[in-house]
Scaffold this motif. Structure first.
Motif, PDB file in Angstrom:
ATOM      1  N   TYR A   9       5.695   1.512   9.343  1.00  0.00           N
ATOM      2  CA  TYR A   9       5.185   2.860   9.180  1.00  0.00           C
ATOM      3  C   TYR A   9       5.908   3.894  10.038  1.00  0.00           C
ATOM      4  O   TYR A   9       5.631   5.092   9.939  1.00  0.00           O
ATOM      5  N   LEU A  22      -2.086   6.855   7.365  1.00  0.00           N
ATOM      6  CA  LEU A  22      -3.104   6.865   6.317  1.00  0.00           C
ATOM      7  C   LEU A  22      -4.411   7.322   6.942  1.00  0.00           C
ATOM      8  O   LEU A  22      -4.860   6.755   7.932  1.00  0.00           O
ATOM      9  N   VAL A  54      -7.868   7.581   0.368  1.00  0.00           N
ATOM     10  CA  VAL A  54      -7.117   7.828   1.594  1.00  0.00           C
ATOM     11  C   VAL A  54      -6.014   8.828   1.257  1.00  0.00           C
ATOM     12  O   VAL A  54      -5.663   9.008   0.096  1.00  0.00           O
ATOM     13  N   THR A  55      -5.486   9.450   2.297  1.00  0.00           N
ATOM     14  CA  THR A  55      -4.350  10.350   2.132  1.00  0.00           C
ATOM     15  C   THR A  55      -3.231   9.879   3.036  1.00  0.00           C
ATOM     16  O   THR A  55      -3.456   9.583   4.215  1.00  0.00           O
ATOM     17  N   ALA A  56      -2.027   9.805   2.482  1.00  0.00           N
ATOM     18  CA  ALA A  56      -0.824   9.466   3.246  1.00  0.00           C
ATOM     19  C   ALA A  56      -0.243  10.761   3.800  1.00  0.00           C
ATOM     20  O   ALA A  56       0.118  11.660   3.047  1.00  0.00           O
ATOM     21  N   VAL A 126       1.503   1.628   0.790  1.00  0.00           N
ATOM     22  CA  VAL A 126       1.878   3.017   0.553  1.00  0.00           C
ATOM     23  C   VAL A 126       3.316   3.160   1.049  1.00  0.00           C
ATOM     24  O   VAL A 126       3.632   2.771   2.173  1.00  0.00           O
ATOM     25  N   LEU A 145      -2.162  -1.193   3.131  1.00  0.00           N
ATOM     26  CA  LEU A 145      -3.484  -0.645   2.885  1.00  0.00           C
ATOM     27  C   LEU A 145      -4.305  -1.720   2.168  1.00  0.00           C
ATOM     28  O   LEU A 145      -3.969  -2.130   1.068  1.00  0.00           O
TER      29      LEU A 145
END
Length: 149
Positions: A9, A22, A54-56, A126, A145
């Motif tokens: 990440y 995330l 969820v939002t990246a 993601v 995720l």
């Protein structure tokens, strides 16, 4: 922030670096970021329940300005499903302003992912590919995720 082991990440090349986060609450994330400009505690997650989202988000530093003094950084998002299917998530302009040397930037592009009750549970990934169009530097990163019942 708790992260699963062997997650990719965070990536960097020379002075250009990107982190994929995330978050279960994009609005709270943005408020926390705006309050202190890179707080030490942001709402982040590595799992989501079906019926939720969820939002990246992308945090970065070190973009290269063009002759006008502005950066041109874009992000392409996708989601890798447990069965190996790669689902496109779109492309967005991450940053098109002057760099702020020595500071982290919260990118303008993000990807929201919602899971309905019929989506498979399991391990997703993601993926974001970020390109500094001025320098030509390109970074690909991903975050696991887990989708739960």
């Amino acid at each position: 922030m708790t992260r699963p082991p062997h997650d990719d990440y965070v990536r960097n090349v020379e002075h250009f670096g990107v982190q994929l986060v995330l978050t279960p609450d994009e609005a709270q994330f943005v408020r926390a970021w705006s309050a202190s400009g890179a707080p030490s505690s942001l709402p982040a997650t590595a799992s989501v329940r079906r019926g939720s989202s969820v939002t990246a988000m992308l945090v970065f530093q070190g973009c290269t300005p063009d002759v006008s003094g502005k950066c041109d950084v874009v992000a392409n998002f996708s989601l890798l499903a447990p069965d190996g299917t790669l689902i496109p998530g779109g492309t967005g302009l991450l940053w098109s302003d002057e760099p702020m040397p020595g500071r982290l930037h919260l990118g303008n592009a993000s990807m929201g992912v919602s899971f309905d009750v019929n989506d498979p549970v399991g391990q997703y990934k993601v993926i974001a590919t970020v390109k500094d169009k001025v320098s030509g530097k390109k970074l690909s990163l991903g975050s696991a995720l887990k989708v739960l019942e």
